[in-house]
Design an enzyme around this catalytic site. Sequence first.
Site, mmCIF file in Angstrom:
data_model
loop_
_atom_site.group_PDB
_atom_site.id
_atom_site.type_symbol
_atom_site.label_atom_id
_atom_site.label_comp_id
_atom_site.label_asym_id
_atom_site.label_seq_id
_atom_site.Cartn_x
_atom_site.Cartn_y
_atom_site.Cartn_z
ATOM 1 N N THR A 4 -1.573 26.439 -29.198
ATOM 2 C CA THR A 4 -2.713 26.508 -28.272
ATOM 3 C C THR A 4 -4.008 26.372 -29.016
ATOM 4 O O THR A 4 -3.834 26.162 -30.093
ATOM 5 C CB THR A 4 -2.522 27.592 -27.453
ATOM 6 O OG1 THR A 4 -3.700 27.408 -26.346
ATOM 7 C CG2 THR A 4 -2.732 29.025 -27.925
ATOM 8 N N LYS A 10 -4.099 22.090 -31.218
ATOM 9 C CA LYS A 10 -3.155 21.086 -30.423
ATOM 10 C C LYS A 10 -3.313 19.931 -31.218
ATOM 11 O O LYS A 10 -2.507 18.909 -30.835
ATOM 12 C CB LYS A 10 -3.736 21.295 -29.115
ATOM 13 C CG LYS A 10 -2.843 22.318 -27.963
ATOM 14 C CD LYS A 10 -3.578 22.203 -26.788
ATOM 15 C CE LYS A 10 -2.859 23.340 -25.793
ATOM 16 N NZ LYS A 10 -3.596 23.334 -24.487
#
Length: 304
Positions: free
Chosen positions: A88, A92
């Site tokens: 996350t 990413k």
Amino acid sequence: MLSQDLMANPHGPPDAPADAKAVLRLGLIGSGIQASKAPALHEAEAAAQGIRCAYQLLDLDALQAGVERLPDLLADAERRGFAGLNITHPCKQAVIPLLHELSPHAQAIGAVNTIHFYGGRRTGYNTDAWGFEESFRHDMQGASLAAVVQVGAGGAGAATAYALLELGARELRIFDADSGRAEALAASLSECFPDREVRAWRNLCEAVAVGTADGIVNATPMGMAKHPGSAVPAEILHRDLWVADIVYFPRETQLLSAARAAGCRTLDGGGMAVYQAVRAFEIFTGRTADAERMRRHFERIAAG
Ligand code: NAD
């Protein structure tokens, strides 16, 4: 089309532990993730399927580190026998050069939120797009997609914009406080979907003007406890718009409250959070996840 992404794993069936004593090791790398529901969600689904699962948070903030630690963290996870990782913010995009291959959707979206380790190789997937798509399909049936406005063109915004086009949006208007980001995303999606009108807009009020747009998606962090407020002024909401917010912590954001007050149909970020985990669980284990059960797990975890 997105379901084919899972089949795109070039290494055949992934590796849920066949041995009942084996532990499925998973983790999440990101910044400020201590409140993440991912460990509880994956561990509950694994337990329901008779798999022992240990899901670990690898929080860059707690490690006082940045994306430069990614090579070490990935190598360490592989060494410790992890089946995969969720990825996350802010990793990413930064993680992509560290992977051997990308699924077609991760490639098109340019962001990875799930990595599968198999046979010494690292494959990156993007399950956020399918997560948003599935949530929209379930809870927004019949909502018009003729013209949709999206606010936010970061990692998650790239996935939701892709999903909106997959769902059939004819026209997508992308607005971001950083106009360069909106322009870059519009340009790359125009290449993937040449028969649609995908454009960056510099004025949000004009993009949402009455009678010209059907729905609006918030893909900025605004509305999270850490980023209070709303990226969409309440005055520009009107009852003929549907409003989706992908922020899910809290579920009821300032934008969604204002939208409901204006009479809009709304979608919160919980469904996307669940369905992206459903698809990630399937990539990690090679088993079908029970999406309804994971939704119930999520509701229980979110309430507790
Ligand atoms: P990011 O930082 O990569 O991108 C955010 C973008 O929003 C940036 O381009 C920024 O310029 C823009 N932005 C910020 N404030 C704005 C404003 N007021 N007006 C216009 N643009 C603004 O973040 P991300 O990874 O894309 O994540 C965004 C949010 O999505 C996260 O905070 C998270 O809450 C949510 N998210 C939800 C799910 C889910 O499953 N529901 C999954 C992933 C992310």
